[in-house]
Motif scaffolding. Structure first.
Motif, PDB file in Angstrom:
ATOM      1  N   GLN A  31       0.838   3.943  -7.817  1.00 60.11           N
ATOM      2  CA  GLN A  31       2.050   3.386  -7.197  1.00 60.11           C
ATOM      3  C   GLN A  31       1.710   2.403  -6.084  1.00 60.11           C
ATOM      4  OE1 GLN A  31       0.586   5.671  -5.463  1.00 60.11           O
ATOM      5  NE2 GLN A  31       1.835   6.558  -3.834  1.00 60.11           N
ATOM      6  N   TRP A  32       0.535   2.519  -5.499  1.00 58.98           N
ATOM      7  CA  TRP A  32       0.159   1.606  -4.417  1.00 58.98           C
ATOM      8  C   TRP A  32      -0.093   0.200  -4.945  1.00 58.98           C
ATOM      9  CZ3 TRP A  32       0.288   0.571   0.558  1.00 58.98           C
ATOM     10  CH2 TRP A  32       0.698   1.584   1.408  1.00 58.98           C
ATOM     11  N   TRP A  33      -0.747   0.122  -6.087  1.00 61.61           N
ATOM     12  CA  TRP A  33      -1.023  -1.190  -6.668  1.00 61.61           C
ATOM     13  C   TRP A  33       0.309  -1.910  -6.916  1.00 61.61           C
ATOM     14  CZ3 TRP A  33      -5.692  -3.656  -7.650  1.00 61.61           C
ATOM     15  CH2 TRP A  33      -5.608  -4.854  -8.380  1.00 61.61           C
ATOM     16  N   ALA A  34       1.260  -1.179  -7.501  1.00 62.96           N
ATOM     17  CA  ALA A  34       2.577  -1.775  -7.791  1.00 62.96           C
ATOM     18  C   ALA A  34       3.252  -2.217  -6.485  1.00 62.96           C
ATOM     19  CB  ALA A  34       3.447  -0.764  -8.526  1.00 62.96           C
ATOM     20  N   TRP A  35       3.154  -1.400  -5.488  1.00 58.51           N
ATOM     21  CA  TRP A  35       3.763  -1.693  -4.172  1.00 58.51           C
ATOM     22  C   TRP A  35       3.171  -2.966  -3.566  1.00 58.51           C
ATOM     23  CZ3 TRP A  35       7.725   0.266  -1.391  1.00 58.51           C
ATOM     24  CH2 TRP A  35       7.711   0.192  -0.003  1.00 58.51           C
ATOM     25  N   GLU A  36       1.856  -3.106  -3.687  1.00 58.61           N
ATOM     26  CA  GLU A  36       1.182  -4.287  -3.116  1.00 58.61           C
ATOM     27  C   GLU A  36       1.653  -5.591  -3.742  1.00 58.61           C
ATOM     28  OE1 GLU A  36      -3.039  -3.709  -3.799  1.00 58.61           O
ATOM     29  OE2 GLU A  36      -2.817  -1.641  -3.155  1.00 58.61           O
ATOM     30  N   GLN A  37       2.111  -5.496  -5.008  1.00 65.98           N
ATOM     31  CA  GLN A  37       2.529  -6.732  -5.687  1.00 65.98           C
ATOM     32  C   GLN A  37       3.903  -7.195  -5.195  1.00 65.98           C
ATOM     33  OE1 GLN A  37      -0.192  -7.610  -7.358  1.00 65.98           O
ATOM     34  NE2 GLN A  37      -0.881  -5.499  -6.993  1.00 65.98           N
ATOM     35  N   GLN A  38       4.630  -6.319  -4.488  1.00 67.91           N
ATOM     36  CA  GLN A  38       5.967  -6.715  -4.007  1.00 67.91           C
ATOM     37  C   GLN A  38       5.827  -7.492  -2.704  1.00 67.91           C
ATOM     38  OE1 GLN A  38       8.405  -3.180  -3.602  1.00 67.91           O
ATOM     39  NE2 GLN A  38       7.655  -2.362  -5.539  1.00 67.91           N
ATOM     40  N   GLU A  39       6.572  -8.580  -2.630  1.00 68.08           N
ATOM     41  CA  GLU A  39       6.456  -9.440  -1.452  1.00 68.08           C
ATOM     42  C   GLU A  39       6.872  -8.698  -0.178  1.00 68.08           C
ATOM     43  OE1 GLU A  39       7.961 -13.345  -2.387  1.00 68.08           O
ATOM     44  OE2 GLU A  39       7.990 -13.690  -0.197  1.00 68.08           O
ATOM     45  N   GLY A  40       6.124  -8.932   0.875  1.00 68.32           N
ATOM     46  CA  GLY A  40       6.521  -8.414   2.178  1.00 68.32           C
ATOM     47  C   GLY A  40       6.112  -6.976   2.448  1.00 68.32           C
ATOM     48  N   ARG A  41       5.487  -6.333   1.483  1.00 66.64           N
ATOM     49  CA  ARG A  41       5.130  -4.927   1.700  1.00 66.64           C
ATOM     50  C   ARG A  41       3.884  -4.770   2.573  1.00 66.64           C
ATOM     51  NH1 ARG A  41       9.712  -2.338   0.848  1.00 66.64           N
ATOM     52  NH2 ARG A  41      10.313  -2.183  -1.330  1.00 66.64           N
ATOM     53  N   ILE A  42       2.914  -5.657   2.380  1.00 62.26           N
ATOM     54  CA  ILE A  42       1.619  -5.488   3.053  1.00 62.26           C
ATOM     55  C   ILE A  42       1.421  -6.635   4.051  1.00 62.26           C
ATOM     56  CG2 ILE A  42      -0.885  -5.166   2.698  1.00 62.26           C
ATOM     57  CD1 ILE A  42       0.759  -3.126   1.122  1.00 62.26           C
TER      58      ILE A  42
END
Ligand code: IFM
Length: 441
Positions: A31-42
């Motif tokens: 789920q972290w990899w998917a999260w990283e692909q979303q803009e503004g998360r990291i």
């Protein structure tokens, strides 16, 4: 020059701690990899990418750990690599982990293996993650596979890393996936994770007689900003209940405590062979009637506090001793499963490291059962929502080129681990400014 030396026990474990998603690279199935692909998360749009490239070549860093004279290393198993889909086990992934732990033994380094460190398989997250009523059973099924595969190489198991951080950041503040802000869900997740710990504890012991099973808790001090203010004391206590006691009471006393729940935590008592403490910093808490969502407590720091990079908190080495003293009475072996600071230019770390280790030494002088210390971390790695902006490594890493450069702290830590002591010579060579503080004339 004073001659005193601070010795550590002969069998003391000196290590570094790491986590799969932060070091392996290309963990695309969680789920972290998917999260990283979303803009503004990291922060700064960082992604874990190839991280420290451990999946390909962890052994290069194992060589460095060996060269530093370390005798233990904490690494985690990536659930999403092992169980790629429900009940579908990738035996090649287990083989790779086997190769890694064997590689550690070959270098005289005892592995401590964490079974869950923030990352969940995508399929698990898509089914509601720890809110799914079968979450505990799913986790136990995975643990069983790992223990069967690695059990002849590993006896030191850490079930779950920092369940409080996982729930607070994922379900209260929303900075970690799944980005939810709902305290009730947070408490449900936390309860499930603690039950999963207990279930894993039982299963590991059924499978392995020699197993030593614990959990790593992120311990944070919440001290009242003004100790004489009853309101500051009250709100500080509430923060402590929510963050620390919500995990520790069920495990150590067998009772849930508010705000997570009430009543007996059946089955959770005596499910620790040791307790892992991840210690970084403290907050001073001030009553603030506007801070409703935070139980009226506003976190701040002492006016004269030495602050760490990236607003990470204050440097508070005394907390190491205070924390160990709090837990020494239980009679359980204690490990410092993480401790370190973010410090890209390494201008605070050598002093911070020495001061924390000195506080740990003080605790050992009072017979507190500290068995080992794992510095966070060996090589700069992917720092979750902070991306690559916080650098915790003893070794600097350029994630693009994978070039590594030893920071002075690496040599300092190596000298202490090799000598199993803090000597005046070490102090003189690395942090002479501390000489009079640690060795008063
Ligand atoms: O990088 C993290 C780790 O994954 C969990 N404990 C705190 C570390 C530093 O923030």
């Amino acid at each position: 020059m004073p001659k005193a030396t601070f010795h550590f026990p002969p069998d003391f474990l000196w290590g570094v701690a790491t986590a799969s998603h932060q070091v392996e690279g290309h963990n695309t199935n969680n789920q972290w990899w998917a999260w990283e692909q979303q803009e503004g998360r990291i922060k700064q749009g960082g992604v874990s990418g190839m991280a420290c490239n451990w999946w390909e070549n962890a052994e290069l860093d194992f060589d460095r750990a060996e060269a530093m004279g370390l005798n233990t290393l904490r690494l985690s198993i990536e659930w999403s690599r092992v169980e790629v889909a429900p009940s579908r086990i990738d035996t090649a992934a287990l083989d790779r982990y086997r190769e890694m732990v064997r590689g550690l033994h070959a270098r005289g380094i005892e592995p401590m293996v964490t079974l869950h460190h923030f990352s969940d398989p995508l399929w698990f997250a898509e089914q509601g993650g720890w809110l799914n009523e079968n979450a505990v059973a799913y986790f136990t099924r995975y643990v069983e596979q790992v223990v069967k595969a690695l059990g002849d190489e590993v006896t030191l198991w850490c079930t779950i890393n920092e369940p409080n951080v996982y729930t607070v950041l994922g379900y209260v503040l929303g900075d970690f996936p799944p980005g939810i802000q709902d305290q009730r869900q947070a408490y449900r997740v936390l309860r499930a994770m603690l039950k999963a710990h207990a279930a894993a504890y039982r299963r590991i012991h059924q499978l392995q007689v020699k197993a030593r099973v614990g959990l790593a808790h992120n311990y944070r001090f919440f001290d009242p900003y003004n100790p004489r203010s009853p309101r500051d004391r009250w709100v500080a206590r509430i923060q402590d209940l929510g963050y620390n006691q919500s995990v520790l009471n069920p495990l150590l006393k067998g009772t849930w405590s508010l705000p997570v729940g009430v009543g007996f935590a059946w089955g959770l008592r005596r499910k620790l062979d040791w307790l892992g403490l991840n210690y970084y910093t403290r907050d001073l808490i001030q009553f603030d009637k506007e801070a409703r969502a935070k139980f009226f407590g506003r976190a701040t720091h002492a006016p004269d506090a030495e602050l760490l990079d990236g607003n990470y908190g204050e440097l508070y080495p005394e907390g190491m001793f205070r924390m160990l003293k709090k837990f020494a009475y239980m009679g359980l072996p204690l490990y410092i499963t993480e401790n370190g600071i973010p410090d890209a230019d390494d201008d605070q770390r050598p002093r911070a490291l020495l001061l924390h280790l000195h506080q740990m030494w003080r605790a050992l002088q009072e017979n507190m059962p500290v068995k080992g210390y794992y510095h966070w971390t060996l090589t700069d790695n992917f720092e979750w929502a902070e991306g690559w902006t916080l650098r915790f490594g003893l070794i600097e890493l350029d994630p693009e080129t994978q070039e590594r450069t030893l920071r002075p702290s690496a040599n300092l830590y190596s000298a202490i681990a090799r000598g199993n002591a803090i000597t005046p010579e070490i102090l003189n060579a690395y942090v002479p400014v501390l000489r009079s503080e640690l060795f008063p004339e």
